[in-house]
Design a protein around this motif. Structure first.
Motif, PDB file in Angstrom:
ATOM      1  N   VAL A   1     -65.109  12.249  12.337  1.00 51.48           N
ATOM      2  CA  VAL A   1     -65.478  13.206  13.388  1.00 51.48           C
ATOM      3  C   VAL A   1     -64.236  13.720  14.113  1.00 51.48           C
ATOM      4  O   VAL A   1     -64.086  14.927  14.343  1.00 51.48           O
ATOM      5  CB  VAL A   1     -66.474  12.565  14.379  1.00 51.48           C
ATOM      6  CG1 VAL A   1     -66.655  13.428  15.616  1.00 51.48           C
ATOM      7  CG2 VAL A   1     -67.802  12.329  13.706  1.00 51.48           C
ATOM      8  N   VAL A   2     -63.332  12.809  14.470  1.00 49.81           N
ATOM      9  CA  VAL A   2     -62.155  13.210  15.229  1.00 49.81           C
ATOM     10  C   VAL A   2     -61.245  14.117  14.406  1.00 49.81           C
ATOM     11  O   VAL A   2     -60.709  15.101  14.922  1.00 49.81           O
ATOM     12  CB  VAL A   2     -61.393  11.963  15.737  1.00 49.81           C
ATOM     13  CG1 VAL A   2     -60.031  12.318  16.282  1.00 49.81           C
ATOM     14  CG2 VAL A   2     -62.211  11.259  16.792  1.00 49.81           C
ATOM     15  N   SER A   3     -61.087  13.826  13.116  1.00 48.73           N
ATOM     16  CA  SER A   3     -60.234  14.692  12.297  1.00 48.73           C
ATOM     17  C   SER A   3     -60.830  16.085  12.157  1.00 48.73           C
ATOM     18  O   SER A   3     -60.119  17.087  12.250  1.00 48.73           O
ATOM     19  CB  SER A   3     -59.992  14.074  10.921  1.00 48.73           C
ATOM     20  OG  SER A   3     -61.188  14.032  10.172  1.00 48.73           O
ATOM     21  N   ARG A   4     -62.123  16.179  11.953  1.00 52.18           N
ATOM     22  CA  ARG A   4     -62.776  17.489  11.856  1.00 52.18           C
ATOM     23  C   ARG A   4     -62.669  18.242  13.184  1.00 52.18           C
ATOM     24  O   ARG A   4     -62.416  19.436  13.227  1.00 52.18           O
ATOM     25  CB  ARG A   4     -64.244  17.344  11.470  1.00 52.18           C
ATOM     26  CG  ARG A   4     -64.502  16.645  10.162  1.00 52.18           C
ATOM     27  CD  ARG A   4     -64.317  17.527   9.001  1.00 52.18           C
ATOM     28  NE  ARG A   4     -64.671  17.090   7.706  1.00 52.18           N
ATOM     29  CZ  ARG A   4     -64.091  16.163   6.970  1.00 52.18           C
ATOM     30  NH1 ARG A   4     -63.151  15.422   7.458  1.00 52.18           N
ATOM     31  NH2 ARG A   4     -64.450  15.950   5.726  1.00 52.18           N
ATOM     32  N   LEU A   5     -62.883  17.515  14.266  1.00 57.69           N
ATOM     33  CA  LEU A   5     -62.811  18.124  15.592  1.00 57.69           C
ATOM     34  C   LEU A   5     -61.390  18.602  15.896  1.00 57.69           C
ATOM     35  O   LEU A   5     -61.189  19.721  16.372  1.00 57.69           O
ATOM     36  CB  LEU A   5     -63.282  17.132  16.646  1.00 57.69           C
ATOM     37  CG  LEU A   5     -63.367  17.628  18.070  1.00 57.69           C
ATOM     38  CD1 LEU A   5     -64.447  18.693  18.179  1.00 57.69           C
ATOM     39  CD2 LEU A   5     -63.686  16.480  19.000  1.00 57.69           C
ATOM     40  N   ALA A   6     -60.402  17.776  15.595  1.00 60.68           N
ATOM     41  CA  ALA A   6     -59.003  18.144  15.859  1.00 60.68           C
ATOM     42  C   ALA A   6     -58.593  19.342  15.018  1.00 60.68           C
ATOM     43  O   ALA A   6     -57.945  20.279  15.518  1.00 60.68           O
ATOM     44  CB  ALA A   6     -58.087  16.957  15.590  1.00 60.68           C
TER      45      ALA A   6
END
Length: 136
Positions: free
Chosen positions: A79-84
């Motif tokens: 989730v964090v990689s996609r969001l970033a």
């Protein structure tokens, strides 16, 4: 995206025990101690030492802990990689690209010149050796 490592080797598990020792003994224990919980700090330090010793002697015993933490943190990383990446693309690259398009910047020379006979650029071999010190 990094795949889940279902079968870590002994070296990876030993490195995991070293990282766990650092996380428990050098980060969590002082935080607990300075927050007024010395028993919890001692428990973290003992767990760090025991985990590191197990990682040195029998790293295969740490496989369930490694896999459990991997499975627990993989969705967070996804989730964090996609969001970033989404935030970087839509709030950094897109405004820069729109600004360049509005001011008419064409750094790569991609704009079509209908009056040009050729897009050939002459080769200049005599630019000097100091250009290696200034690549940009």
């Amino acid at each position: 995206m990094i795949p889940i490592l279902w079968n870590p080797d002994r070296k990876m598990l030993a490195e995991f025990s070293e990282a766990g020792m650092f996380a428990l003994g050098m980060v969590a224990a002082p935080l607990a101690y300075y927050r007024g919980q010395p028993r919890l700090a001692v428990a973290f330090w003992c767990l760090a030492v025991i985990g590191r010793l197990v990682g040195l002697v029998r790293p295969d015993w740490l496989r369930p802990v490694f896999l459990g933490l991997t499975l627990a943190t993989w969705p967070i990383g996804w989730v964090v990689s996609r969001l970033a990446l989404g935030l970087l693309y839509y709030f950094v690259f897109t405004p820069i690209a729109l600004t360049f398009r509005l001011i008419g910047r064409d750094a790569l020379g991609l704009k079509a010149d209908h009056d040009a006979k050729s897009y050939w650029e002459p080769y200049r071999p005599d630019r000097g050796l100091d250009r290696y010190l200034r690549p940009f």
